[in-house]
Design a protein around this motif. Structure first.
Motif, PDB file in Angstrom:
ATOM      1  N   GLY A 228       0.825  -1.192   0.000  1.00 23.07           N
ATOM      2  CA  GLY A 228       0.000   0.000   0.000  1.00 23.07           C
ATOM      3  C   GLY A 228       0.860   1.243   0.000  1.00 23.07           C
ATOM      4  O   GLY A 228       2.087   1.171  -0.113  1.00 23.07           O
ATOM      5  N   GLU A 229       0.233   2.390   0.171  1.00 22.59           N
ATOM      6  CA  GLU A 229       0.981   3.646   0.163  1.00 22.59           C
ATOM      7  C   GLU A 229       1.877   3.772   1.389  1.00 22.59           C
ATOM      8  O   GLU A 229       3.002   4.258   1.301  1.00 22.59           O
ATOM      9  N   THR A 230       1.377   3.325   2.537  1.00 17.84           N
ATOM     10  CA  THR A 230       2.150   3.471   3.775  1.00 17.84           C
ATOM     11  C   THR A 230       2.465   2.139   4.445  1.00 17.84           C
ATOM     12  O   THR A 230       3.364   2.065   5.273  1.00 17.84           O
ATOM     13  N   ASP A 231       1.700   1.096   4.116  1.00 16.61           N
ATOM     14  CA  ASP A 231       1.884  -0.207   4.765  1.00 16.61           C
ATOM     15  C   ASP A 231       2.036  -1.296   3.730  1.00 16.61           C
ATOM     16  O   ASP A 231       1.677  -1.132   2.563  1.00 16.61           O
ATOM     17  N   GLN A 232       2.566  -2.418   4.199  1.00 17.91           N
ATOM     18  CA  GLN A 232       2.540  -3.629   3.401  1.00 17.91           C
ATOM     19  C   GLN A 232       2.378  -4.815   4.348  1.00 17.91           C
ATOM     20  O   GLN A 232       2.749  -4.749   5.510  1.00 17.91           O
ATOM     21  N   ILE A 233       1.768  -5.877   3.830  1.00 15.44           N
ATOM     22  CA  ILE A 233       1.492  -7.036   4.667  1.00 15.44           C
ATOM     23  C   ILE A 233       1.753  -8.307   3.873  1.00 15.44           C
ATOM     24  O   ILE A 233       1.440  -8.390   2.687  1.00 15.44           O
ATOM     25  N   SER A 234       2.374  -9.285   4.535  1.00 20.36           N
ATOM     26  CA  SER A 234       2.668 -10.551   3.895  1.00 20.36           C
ATOM     27  C   SER A 234       1.561 -11.553   4.232  1.00 20.36           C
ATOM     28  O   SER A 234       1.137 -11.660   5.384  1.00 20.36           O
ATOM     29  N   ALA A 235       1.076 -12.265   3.226  1.00 22.36           N
ATOM     30  CA  ALA A 235      -0.029 -13.209   3.425  1.00 22.36           C
ATOM     31  C   ALA A 235       0.152 -14.389   2.471  1.00 22.36           C
ATOM     32  O   ALA A 235       1.091 -14.438   1.678  1.00 22.36           O
ATOM     33  N   TRP A 236      -0.755 -15.352   2.577  1.00 19.57           N
ATOM     34  CA  TRP A 236      -0.747 -16.502   1.670  1.00 19.57           C
ATOM     35  C   TRP A 236      -1.558 -16.179   0.426  1.00 19.57           C
ATOM     36  O   TRP A 236      -2.631 -15.592   0.508  1.00 19.57           O
ATOM     37  N   LEU A 237      -1.026 -16.578  -0.719  1.00 19.18           N
ATOM     38  CA  LEU A 237      -1.730 -16.455  -1.993  1.00 19.18           C
ATOM     39  C   LEU A 237      -2.084 -17.859  -2.481  1.00 19.18           C
ATOM     40  O   LEU A 237      -1.203 -18.715  -2.609  1.00 19.18           O
ATOM     41  N   TYR A 238      -3.374 -18.079  -2.740  1.00 18.21           N
ATOM     42  CA  TYR A 238      -3.844 -19.374  -3.229  1.00 18.21           C
ATOM     43  C   TYR A 238      -4.338 -19.202  -4.664  1.00 18.21           C
ATOM     44  O   TYR A 238      -5.176 -18.330  -4.932  1.00 18.21           O
ATOM     45  N   LEU A 239      -3.822 -20.044  -5.555  1.00 11.04           N
ATOM     46  CA  LEU A 239      -4.151 -19.945  -6.972  1.00 11.04           C
ATOM     47  C   LEU A 239      -4.757 -21.253  -7.463  1.00 11.04           C
ATOM     48  O   LEU A 239      -4.392 -22.334  -7.001  1.00 11.04           O
ATOM     49  N   ASP A 240      -5.662 -21.130  -8.424  1.00  8.02           N
ATOM     50  CA  ASP A 240      -6.265 -22.313  -9.019  1.00  8.02           C
ATOM     51  C   ASP A 240      -6.763 -21.950 -10.413  1.00  8.02           C
ATOM     52  O   ASP A 240      -7.039 -20.779 -10.700  1.00  8.02           O
ATOM     53  N   GLU A 241      -6.868 -22.938 -11.261  1.00 10.21           N
ATOM     54  CA  GLU A 241      -7.361 -22.698 -12.616  1.00 10.21           C
ATOM     55  C   GLU A 241      -8.855 -22.393 -12.576  1.00 10.21           C
ATOM     56  O   GLU A 241      -9.611 -23.012 -11.827  1.00 10.21           O
ATOM     57  N   LYS A 242      -9.264 -21.426 -13.367  1.00 13.20           N
ATOM     58  CA  LYS A 242     -10.670 -21.037 -13.391  1.00 13.20           C
ATOM     59  C   LYS A 242     -11.513 -22.162 -13.978  1.00 13.20           C
ATOM     60  O   LYS A 242     -11.158 -22.760 -14.991  1.00 13.20           O
ATOM     61  N   LYS A 243     -12.615 -22.447 -13.303  1.00 12.69           N
ATOM     62  CA  LYS A 243     -13.505 -23.502 -13.785  1.00 12.69           C
ATOM     63  C   LYS A 243     -14.248 -23.017 -15.017  1.00 12.69           C
ATOM     64  O   LYS A 243     -14.776 -21.904 -15.049  1.00 12.69           O
ATOM     65  N   LYS A 244     -14.305 -23.887 -16.024  1.00 14.46           N
ATOM     66  CA  LYS A 244     -14.988 -23.516 -17.267  1.00 14.46           C
ATOM     67  C   LYS A 244     -16.492 -23.622 -17.081  1.00 14.46           C
ATOM     68  O   LYS A 244     -16.997 -24.550 -16.447  1.00 14.46           O
ATOM     69  N   GLU A 245     -17.195 -22.638 -17.619  1.00 10.61           N
ATOM     70  CA  GLU A 245     -18.658 -22.640 -17.539  1.00 10.61           C
ATOM     71  C   GLU A 245     -19.211 -23.670 -18.507  1.00 10.61           C
ATOM     72  O   GLU A 245     -18.715 -23.822 -19.625  1.00 10.61           O
TER      73      GLU A 245
END
Length: 384
Positions: A228-245
């Motif tokens: 961000g402009e004044t802060d930053q935060i470390s977190a978990w990122l979870y990724l997955d393939e988008k399900k096809k409609e």
């Protein structure tokens, strides 16, 4: 011969319009305040204006409510906080998932600190903006707190106040956000309050590269820094393939397009690139084999979007520009929507909005608490 189904039996002891009128009178002291409270409930279930139902209550003078209802917005906020606290107390809620959302209501009055320009439209279109914290799960949603937003309010402060109100009613484990709350300072504040959070990834060319790399390495769980402009935060990122409609969903979306749309114009419009992945950011540490289920679970927050539509079933129509009154009738629609949810939760069965409207009208006609059994419709018996 077809055998008829037996009617459902639902306990509606928590639906008490006289109790609502008494609580209203405790906060707003003016002549015939209980009658006006019943009048508001009547207008809400009929989706009409307050003035159109005055004659049902001993000939209340036209516009008399607005002559007596001279309260600041802060008083209405305190009253509605107490209303929602009483409703949350009806249920034994522990370890709740809470979603926070913003909702806009159209407005045509004088512009002041509570009036916002509507996004994406002409500069002469304005809205009143409300923030709502709701308990959500796969089947239910219950509004826990609501507040009007002024142009001076910061998003971090709004979330902190709503979470404090919700945490005073129930035990909150996780808070779910949409992309509009993607802010490092906000997420850091939520974490400092001891609450887990989940928010969708804001996609960019940088996240596209991260997805390609993770797909190559077979990883679905990574460390990610939200800056961000004044802060930053470390977190978990979870990724997955988008399900096809599936084909049925695609056809339904095509059928749902507005009639009379200029097809040639849409044909020439540059099609936005659809990214093939979805991602969420959270401070919750989830095992890799559970990531797909975790990301599916996040979308229970869609119940809040459904809840906003359901709330409109109890919308009081008005041309008033009084901010306190506008916030009051917005919260009354949430209050009645909550009553439907309470009946569903207590009885563990479905209870329709049209059935709630019939029940409220019956209570208004009886002018006393419901006693014993009543056949509300061919398929429903209510007991108090």
């Amino acid at each position: 011969m077809k055998t008829p189904y037996s009617p459902r039996v639902c306990s509606v002891r928590h639906v008490d319009i006289n109790l609502f009128a008494r609580r209203f009178a405790e906060w707003f002291d003016f002549p015939r305040n209980r009658e006006y409270a019943r009048c508001l409930a009547n207008a809400s279930v009929r989706r009409t204006s307050l003035e159109s139902v005055y004659d049902n209550y001993g000939g209340l003078p036209p516009d008399s409510f607005f002559l007596s209802f001279k309260y600041p917005v802060e008083t209405v906020i305190s009253a509605m906080d107490w209303f929602f606290e009483c409703q949350a107390g009806l249920l034994d809620l522990h370890g709740c998932t809470v979603a926070i959302d913003l909702n806009d209501v159209e407005y045509w009055g004088r512009v002041d600190e509570y009036v916002h320009p509507k996004k994406g439209l002409t500069k002469n279109t304005y809205v009143l903006r409300y923030a709502v914290a709701s308990m959500v799960d796969e089947k239910r949603k219950l509004a826990l707190a609501c507040m009007p937003i002024s142009t001076n309010d910061k998003l971090v402060d709004i979330v902190r106040i709503l979470l404090e109100k919700a945490m005073s009613h129930v035990l909150v484990d996780v808070v779910l956000f949409d992309r509009g709350f993607y802010n490092a300072t906000l997420l850091k504040t939520v974490e400092e309050m001891g609450v887990d959070y989940v928010i969708p990834l804001r996609k960019s060319k940088g996240t596209d590269r991260v997805w390609e790399e993770s797909k190559k390495n077979g990883e679905c769980k990574l460390r990610h820094t939200v800056k961000g402009e004044t802060d930053q935060i470390s977190a978990w990122l979870y990724l997955d393939e988008k399900k096809k409609e599936n084909k049925e969903e695609v056809d339904r979306k095509e059928t749902g397009k507005r009639k009379g749309q200029n097809k040639n114009k849409n044909k020439n419009r540059k099609k936005r690139k659809e990214r093939e992945y979805v991602g969420v950011i959270s401070n919750m540490d989830v095992r890799p084999e559970l990531v797909e289920d975790f990301m599916d679970w996040y979308f229970v927050r869609n119940n809040v979007e459904t809840g906003f539509k359901e709330k409109n079933q109890y919308k009081i129509r008005t041309c008033s520009t009084d901010k306190a009154y506008r916030f009051l009738i917005y919260c009354i629609s949430l209050y009645l929507m909550n009553l439907v949810q309470v009946v569903r939760i207590v009885n563990n069965t479905f209870f329709r909005n049209d059935e709630m409207k019939k029940l409220v009208i019956l209570l208004l006609i009886l002018d006393k608490p419901l006693v014993g059994e009543h056949r509300l419709s061919r398929t429903l018996i209510v007991i108090a």
